[in-house]
Design an enzyme around this catalytic site. Structure first.
Site, PDB file in Angstrom:
ATOM      1  N   LYS A  79       5.573  -4.942   2.859  1.00  0.00           N
ATOM      2  CA  LYS A  79       5.213  -4.317   1.589  1.00  0.00           C
ATOM      3  C   LYS A  79       6.445  -4.322   0.699  1.00  0.00           C
ATOM      4  O   LYS A  79       7.483  -3.769   1.063  1.00  0.00           O
ATOM      5  CB  LYS A  79       4.718  -2.881   1.820  1.00  0.00           C
ATOM      6  CG  LYS A  79       4.080  -2.213   0.627  1.00  0.00           C
ATOM      7  CD  LYS A  79       2.865  -2.963   0.130  1.00  0.00           C
ATOM      8  CE  LYS A  79       1.716  -2.995   1.086  1.00  0.00           C
ATOM      9  NZ  LYS A  79       0.542  -3.708   0.497  1.00  0.00           N
ATOM     10  N   GLU A  89       2.822 -11.939   8.537  1.00  0.00           N
ATOM     11  CA  GLU A  89       2.781 -10.515   8.920  1.00  0.00           C
ATOM     12  C   GLU A  89       2.070 -10.283  10.242  1.00  0.00           C
ATOM     13  O   GLU A  89       0.920 -10.706  10.443  1.00  0.00           O
ATOM     14  CB  GLU A  89       2.100  -9.690   7.832  1.00  0.00           C
ATOM     15  CG  GLU A  89       2.068  -8.195   8.142  1.00  0.00           C
ATOM     16  CD  GLU A  89       1.704  -7.331   6.948  1.00  0.00           C
ATOM     17  OE1 GLU A  89       1.518  -6.121   7.131  1.00  0.00           O
ATOM     18  OE2 GLU A  89       1.616  -7.880   5.822  1.00  0.00           O
TER      19      GLU A  89
END
Length: 390
Positions: free
Chosen positions: A217, A201
């Site tokens: 997410k 990420e």
């Protein structure tokens, strides 16, 4: 207690052609007892060592091959919370770790070896969890109650585990960088501590006057049914969109007015044996933006705190019994003309006698406590297996 060797193996996000030829030139570490604003002090330290980052909108100058190449930058979740004006949470379970570290590099004439097989004498004991599955599930329920009261919309809840080891932990930590999807794979070490990262990420990237963040997410097993389920899940999409909105707001604080945009929304990508949903948010750097203000705006990352960010930090501090240590912070590369910081998910740390791992997930009103406990275990499993040398 064994003292870890003070050396660097492979800095996450360093330029590909430089990663294994880096030689340390200068180092600065910060702990709360040191006082001062760590973001400002980091920016000043970098400038004093030939890496001015006081105006990220300006083009980089001509690179001096005999000068510094760039620097590793690490900011813990606790330091990020302090920069945001929130509580820093429970104590760090690996107290040898600094809360901020900056390491400036030039080039060496020899290359460091790539990660390989476990070092001779490597042994990793059983993992001791900092909370039971029932306690984890209870924390999820407590977040749902806070959402029901209107205190928060979403909170990321993280658990911790530690295991005793013998031998050199650095080869084990370095192997994390070879996990599939580890965009920020690599290590950073200091006297008595080491961090290994397998993060996919992007917390923030700054190149050519553009700010980019890529929040992740939403998670499912990396199977065809898992992918279909993730794409069809209203709960996962709502959770994801809340964090995208939070990241848009974070970037808007440091961007040219009207320049924030969502370039990609809810793209499904693979990390090890998991599908994860990722979006891309970008903006134009505001004139005069420096590294210190950038860190205050994006730390700690929204996808590992929740929304609203400060209210989520209050819940995290109240619920998590062990500090986040090296996890859920920032780690990557900074240099004039390029900043690339990963969010330290899928990250482990070593102190003198224990390895530490963390894992969790975002909790919304629609979260199922048992499913959240299982998701955290699924995220942690590849890291634990790799550290053990299997």
């Amino acid at each position: 207690m064994e003292t870890l060797p003070h050396r660097v193996t492979d800095v996450p996000a360093a330029p590909a052609g430089c990663r294994r030829t880096l030689a340390e030139r200068a180092r600065w570490e910060w702990r709360p007892a040191d006082g001062g604003d760590p973001a400002v002090r980091a920016q000043e330290f970098l400038a004093a060592h030939g890496l001015p980052l006081h105006d990220l909108a300006r083009p980089a100058g001509v690179h001096d091959p005999d000068g510094p190449c760039g620097a590793a930058l690490y900011v813990s979740a606790a330091a990020g919370a302090a920069l945001a004006g929130g509580p820093t949470g429970a104590a760090n379970p690996a107290p040898a770790l600094p809360e901020v570290a900056v390491v400036v590099y030039g080039h060496a004439t020899t290359r460091t070896p790539a990660a390989g097989a476990p070092a001779p004498g490597w042994w990793l004991g059983d993992w001791a969890e900092s909370w039971t599955p029932t306690q984890h599930a209870d924390a999820v329920r407590a977040v749902r109650e806070a959402i029901g009261r209107g205190d928060v919309y979403q909170v990321n809840v993280v658990g911790h585990a530690a295991a005793r080891y013998t031998g050199d932990p650095l080869p084990a930590l370095a192997r994390l960088g070879s996990l599939p999807g580890a965009r920020y794979g690599g290590t950073l070490t200091g006297a008595g501590w080491a961090i290994g990262c397998a993060s996919p990420e992007t917390l923030v990237e700054v190149v050519g006057g553009r700010l980019v963040t890529r929040p992740i997410k939403g998670t499912r097993p990396a199977t065809a049914p898992g992918r279909a389920d993730l794409l069809a899940s209203a709960k996962e999409r709502a959770e994801h969109v809340m964090i995208v909105d939070l990241e848009r707001n974070d970037l808007a604080r440091i961007a040219r007015t009207g320049s924030v945009r969502v370039d990609e929304l809810f793209a499904v990508r693979r990390w090890c044996d998991l599908w994860q949903a990722e979006s891309t948010v970008s903006a134009t750097v505001a004139d005069g933006l420096g590294l210190a203000d950038l860190l205050r705006a994006v730390c700690p990352g929204g996808s590992v705190t929740g929304a609203p960010k400060l209210a989520a930090l209050d819940r995290i501090a109240a619920l998590e019994p062990v500090g986040r240590g090296a996890s859920m912070g920032a780690l990557g590369w900074v240099a004039p003309g390029r900043i690339d910081l990963g969010l330290t998910i899928r990250t482990a740390a070593a102190d003198g006698d224990r390895l530490h791992v963390w894992a969790g997930g975002g909790i919304t009103w629609g979260s199922d406590p048992d499913a959240e406990v299982a998701e955290a275990a699924a995220k942690s499993a590849p890291v634990r297996t790799t550290l053990a040398g299997r």
